[in-house]
Design a protein around this motif. Structure first.
Motif, PDB file in Angstrom:
ATOM      1  N   GLU A 360       0.831  -1.203   0.000  1.00  0.00           N
ATOM      2  CA  GLU A 360       0.000   0.000   0.000  1.00  0.00           C
ATOM      3  C   GLU A 360       0.865   1.251   0.000  1.00  0.00           C
ATOM      4  O   GLU A 360       0.540   2.246  -0.671  1.00  0.00           O
ATOM      5  N   LEU A 361       1.963   1.211   0.743  1.00  0.00           N
ATOM      6  CA  LEU A 361       2.868   2.349   0.803  1.00  0.00           C
ATOM      7  C   LEU A 361       3.521   2.600  -0.557  1.00  0.00           C
ATOM      8  O   LEU A 361       3.667   3.756  -0.991  1.00  0.00           O
ATOM      9  N   VAL A 362       3.879   1.536  -1.231  1.00  0.00           N
ATOM     10  CA  VAL A 362       4.439   1.664  -2.587  1.00  0.00           C
ATOM     11  C   VAL A 362       3.425   2.334  -3.511  1.00  0.00           C
ATOM     12  O   VAL A 362       3.782   3.201  -4.330  1.00  0.00           O
ATOM     13  N   GLU A 363       2.155   1.972  -3.379  1.00  0.00           N
ATOM     14  CA  GLU A 363       1.116   2.579  -4.214  1.00  0.00           C
ATOM     15  C   GLU A 363       0.961   4.068  -3.919  1.00  0.00           C
ATOM     16  O   GLU A 363       0.793   4.883  -4.833  1.00  0.00           O
ATOM     17  N   VAL A 364       1.032   4.428  -2.639  1.00  0.00           N
ATOM     18  CA  VAL A 364       0.935   5.839  -2.263  1.00  0.00           C
ATOM     19  C   VAL A 364       2.068   6.629  -2.890  1.00  0.00           C
ATOM     20  O   VAL A 364       1.865   7.742  -3.417  1.00  0.00           O
ATOM     21  N   ILE A 365       3.267   6.062  -2.858  1.00  0.00           N
ATOM     22  CA  ILE A 365       4.426   6.742  -3.450  1.00  0.00           C
ATOM     23  C   ILE A 365       4.266   6.866  -4.961  1.00  0.00           C
ATOM     24  O   ILE A 365       4.470   7.945  -5.541  1.00  0.00           O
ATOM     25  N   ALA A 366       3.850   5.787  -5.606  1.00  0.00           N
ATOM     26  CA  ALA A 366       3.691   5.803  -7.065  1.00  0.00           C
ATOM     27  C   ALA A 366       2.653   6.845  -7.480  1.00  0.00           C
ATOM     28  O   ALA A 366       2.860   7.602  -8.437  1.00  0.00           O
TER      29      ALA A 366
END
Length: 371
Positions: A360-366
């Motif tokens: 989920e954190l990776v998605e927020v960054i992307a």
């Protein structure tokens, strides 16, 4: 890179401060606002080396720019002396989160050593609860202001002390109440991770994630001990892993390198390096490569495929922020947004969170970088 009238830095039209960031290596006592230090010092009857926030910042800069980790660490004596009450710990933790949120951080891990905050009569548990209270207050305030942020505690044991097993048990005790992992900090030389094997054995049995300061003041041997004795999942700094690399040839941007066994293991296993460029310069961790940020082996490690992350270490002592560290790297190595995004992906993947939350954190960054 351009700088606007508000001091924000822009890369390819994107505000560095607004970009979503992950902070993995950030010390609580290294990020206290100078004005807060002075107020707490007055309340505690502690004599400060300056009477205003600006002068105190300059004192920290002089103290921490000596190029020596032992000298750098002396600056913490003042801060620790004023953080000996629940109220003080809660306040600085709340402000810590607020400052991260203002810098665009969406996930952070704050490391600190509870054993250093007991002089006023607090118990270890009291200290951890006080910091957690401040973190939650800071998260709530940031959320109310429209900036979602989550911050977890890393409890540090001091490698020159004898309480590592006790701190390990404390970390496990609070793992469902804000603590996400364990750290070993303090002077590396003469205090190997192997001296704390009992604590590391316990943590491994309890499956609590561990990061260890290594490869900062000491070389590859310290890193080896962190991995073998500490079962470290991340390396606190780890910059001196570059000593296990032999540059055979350079031609333009191309570099041919011979890997030592340790460096190859760290690279191939994608063991994250918690690099802190400005701090690494201040403590002399990169002295053998030079005395400018452009001499930092950060870019070499990045180009060779190491899991590099960008961190501040101590925002007050090094007068920095995560935005500033990224800007310095852009200036030194010509990085673009794709590079900066890769550093945040590395950090998100290395966070001491369940895999679903890391994804989920990776998605927020992307999404943030795409905007």
């Amino acid at each position: 890179m351009t700088i606007d009238q508000n001091g924000d830095m822009t890369v390819q039209g994107a505000s560095l401060r607004a970009l979503p960031k992950v902070s993995l290596h950030d010390h609580l006592d290294g990020g206290v606002r100078p004005a807060t230090i002075l107020e707490l010092a007055e309340e505690a009857g502690v004599t400060a080396p300056a009477t205003d926030a600006g002068a105190l910042r300059r004192w920290f800069a002089a103290q921490c720019g000596a190029g020596s980790l032992p000298e750098y660490l002396k600056a913490f004596d003042l801060v620790t002396s004023v953080l000996q009450s629940k109220r003080a710990l809660t306040r600085v933790a709340r402000e810590f989160v607020a400052d991260l949120a203002a810098d665009g951080v969406v996930y952070g891990e704050v490391r600190w050593a509870p054993e250093q905050h007991l002089a006023g009569g607090l118990s270890l548990d009291d200290a951890v609860r006080a910091v957690q209270r401040g973190i939650e207050e800071g998260e709530d305030a940031a959320d109310a202001a429209g900036h979602g942020i989550r911050v977890g505690q890393l409890l540090s044991a001091m490698r020159q002390g004898d309480r590592s097993r006790e701190i390990a048990e404390l970390a496990v005790r609070f793992r469902e109440r804000g603590v996400v992992g364990f750290d070993l900090a303090g002077p590396e030389n003469g205090f190997p991770a192997s001296a704390h094997r009992e604590a590391f054995d316990y943590l491994a049995a309890e499956f609590l994630p561990v990061t260890v300061h290594a490869g900062e003041a000491a070389g590859p041997g310290s890193i080896r001990s962190a991995l073998l004795d500490g079962r470290a999942l991340r390396l606190g700094h780890g910059v001196r892993i570059a000593e296990d690399l032999q540059v055979i040839d350079r031609e333009g941007d191309e570099v041919q390198v011979q890997f030592g066994d340790l460096a190859r293991w760290v690279r191939d296993r994608e063991i994250p390096l918690e690099l802190s460029p400005t701090s690494n310069l201040h403590t002399g961790a990169i002295a053998q490569w030079g005395d400018e940020l452009a001499d930092h082996p950060f870019d070499l490690l990045h180009q060779l495929g190491f899991a590099v992350t960008v961190n501040t270490d101590n925002r007050t002592m090094s007068a920095t922020s995560l935005t500033r560290e990224l800007a310095l790297l852009v200036d030194a190595f010509g990085y673009d947004l794709d590079d900066l995004e890769a550093f945040q992906f590395n950090a998100a993947s290395a966070a001491f969170l369940p895999v679903e939350e890391r994804e989920e954190l990776v998605e927020v960054i992307a999404e943030g970088f795409e905007r």
